[in-house]
Design a protein around this motif. Sequence first.
Motif, PDB file in Angstrom:
ATOM      1  N   GLU A 153      -6.519   5.577  -0.319  1.00 11.99           N
ATOM      2  CA  GLU A 153      -6.411   5.593   1.148  1.00 11.99           C
ATOM      3  C   GLU A 153      -7.774   5.364   1.804  1.00 11.99           C
ATOM      4  O   GLU A 153      -7.882   4.678   2.824  1.00 11.99           O
ATOM      5  CB  GLU A 153      -5.815   6.932   1.622  1.00 11.99           C
ATOM      6  CG  GLU A 153      -4.310   6.994   1.395  1.00 11.99           C
ATOM      7  CD  GLU A 153      -3.715   8.378   1.635  1.00 11.99           C
ATOM      8  OE1 GLU A 153      -4.451   9.379   1.453  1.00 11.99           O
ATOM      9  OE2 GLU A 153      -2.528   8.437   1.999  1.00 11.99           O
ATOM     10  N   ILE A 157       0.648   4.111  -2.961  1.00 16.01           N
ATOM     11  CA  ILE A 157       0.205   5.481  -2.672  1.00 16.01           C
ATOM     12  C   ILE A 157       1.285   6.497  -3.071  1.00 16.01           C
ATOM     13  O   ILE A 157       0.984   7.537  -3.674  1.00 16.01           O
ATOM     14  CB  ILE A 157      -0.218   5.614  -1.190  1.00 16.01           C
ATOM     15  CG1 ILE A 157      -1.566   4.905  -1.003  1.00 16.01           C
ATOM     16  CG2 ILE A 157      -0.331   7.082  -0.771  1.00 16.01           C
ATOM     17  CD1 ILE A 157      -1.976   4.668   0.416  1.00 16.01           C
ATOM     18  N   SER A 181       0.812  -1.219   0.000  1.00 20.97           N
ATOM     19  CA  SER A 181       0.000   0.000   0.000  1.00 20.97           C
ATOM     20  C   SER A 181       0.848   1.273   0.000  1.00 20.97           C
ATOM     21  O   SER A 181       0.547   2.225  -0.725  1.00 20.97           O
ATOM     22  CB  SER A 181      -0.957  -0.002   1.197  1.00 20.97           C
ATOM     23  OG  SER A 181      -0.210  -0.177   2.389  1.00 20.97           O
ATOM     24  N   ALA A 195      -4.681   8.871  -5.092  1.00 19.35           N
ATOM     25  CA  ALA A 195      -4.049   8.428  -3.842  1.00 19.35           C
ATOM     26  C   ALA A 195      -5.040   8.553  -2.686  1.00 19.35           C
ATOM     27  O   ALA A 195      -5.153   7.656  -1.837  1.00 19.35           O
ATOM     28  CB  ALA A 195      -2.793   9.256  -3.570  1.00 19.35           C
TER      29      ALA A 195
END
Length: 533
Positions: free
Chosen positions: A523, A504, A500, A519
């Motif tokens: 999230e 990102i 992750s 992004a």
Amino acid sequence: MQMDNLESRVALECKEAFAELQTDINELTSDLDRAGIPYLDYRTYAMRVLFPGIDDHPVLRELEVPGSGQANVEKALKQFAQLLNNKVFLLTFIRTLELQRSFSMRDRGYVASLIMTALQGRLEYATDILKHLLSDLIARNLESKNHPKLLLRRTESVAEKMLTNWFAFLLHKFLKECAGEPLFMLFCAIKQQMEKGPIDSITGEARYSLSEDKLIRQQIEYKTLVSERCVVALVPKQMSSFNIPCSASFPRSISRYGVDVSFRSTPTSPDSPHSRVPMLTPDMESGVKVWHLVKNHDHGDQKEGERGSKMVSEIYLTRLLATKGTLQKFVDDLFETLFSTVCRGTALPLAIKYMFDFLDEQADRHGIHDTDVRHTWKSNCLPLRFWVNVIKNPQFVFDIHKSSITDACLSVVAQTFMDSCSTSEHRLGKDSPSTKLLYAKDIPHYKSWVERYYADINRLPAISDQDMNAYLAEQARLHSSEFNMLSALHEIYAYVSKYSQEIIEALEQDEQAQKQKLAYKMEQIISAMSIES
């Protein structure tokens, strides 16, 4: 006396080999007309190509989330689906994964199959993504000063496995209507020819073979048992420590030959020295004994008088020729079908023309005018990435059992198929592998078929994007409900959670991703999913 004995054995073998070279298989076709071809359904076929060896894959069933979080997970995964359907996100996601050192070869293949499964209902979009990834791969290949011919040779990227899967989806109809029949006929012919003589049920070696490694190299007295008013009973397969197959390729069945030996496999692997010697290893549970059909030449306990079998073992290579001659028509039929733009009135699948034109466009863009390089790209793209896989594994297409001897013979055919697509000349001598020598005279003939096939495809009118998209939309509509989309997304998401941070960061650095706030969206999905876990 030993010399006399040896001479008479050699003479007998030569006489038998000569007779075999004059005979062929003719009873196959009538059998097939009655029984039909046992094609697998689309879903099973696709699963075997995309996820080989995984029978009970999550994409075949509903997603089940433990606890009470099912609704929230489903909601988060639907948002994730929207992200996957965003070109900027999906390309960044795949490129980021491929930069990670811990993202293994196996992971690459698995993710490629999951993405194609998740996009089964959106094949236009999947094709667009595939083209972007392939053009990346071509550019990288040329920048790294690798030889251009190595492109698409090995599955080292998500794009290469996606290409295999793309062809698997789009050539299924062609397999059922056209290429499946000669492939099934070849499989049946190999199986029938192997079973005309004895087969060692432990090593898989046979009197009749295309593969030197699986050839019984000695005289064996055998007779075919004959359907004499016998009563046959089917009984459930008994499992014990001695009968778990070394590779799932030894059927526990009573063969047609009086001397075909064991109904139990050994616990040793097929490659270990012990699996190649005659033995009597009792199965402690049932008292059943296991032994081989043939004696190993290198076995130390042999009596002096039997050493002669080593001296004349090369004489048995003529059996490879006899087997090849018998199967020639079936190999020719398959190759001719696969290297022809018109098959039984069926036009060439659009996917093949479309992908070959794409490769030519890429070659033009990079200023590659070497015809050998263009030829090799096409050979690595379709014959190597798709057809070889199907030839070696007909069980991906048909509901059949493939024994180890049949597997070895199909591997020889697949190697010949690839040699036919190669532009390099093979210099052969007496020390060359027997498989290369066996088809040495045929390969120039097959090569001319391949060259004609590629030239014929090149001459066909280009497919407009509109026609291709209509075709892809139709294919997607036909099979959009084969796999469970949420389960596929859940499997892909495992890679998001593992990487992750890197994903990102990559999204934050990409200009287009910034504009679309990708992004931030990622999230949000991660936090929604982490609450549930």
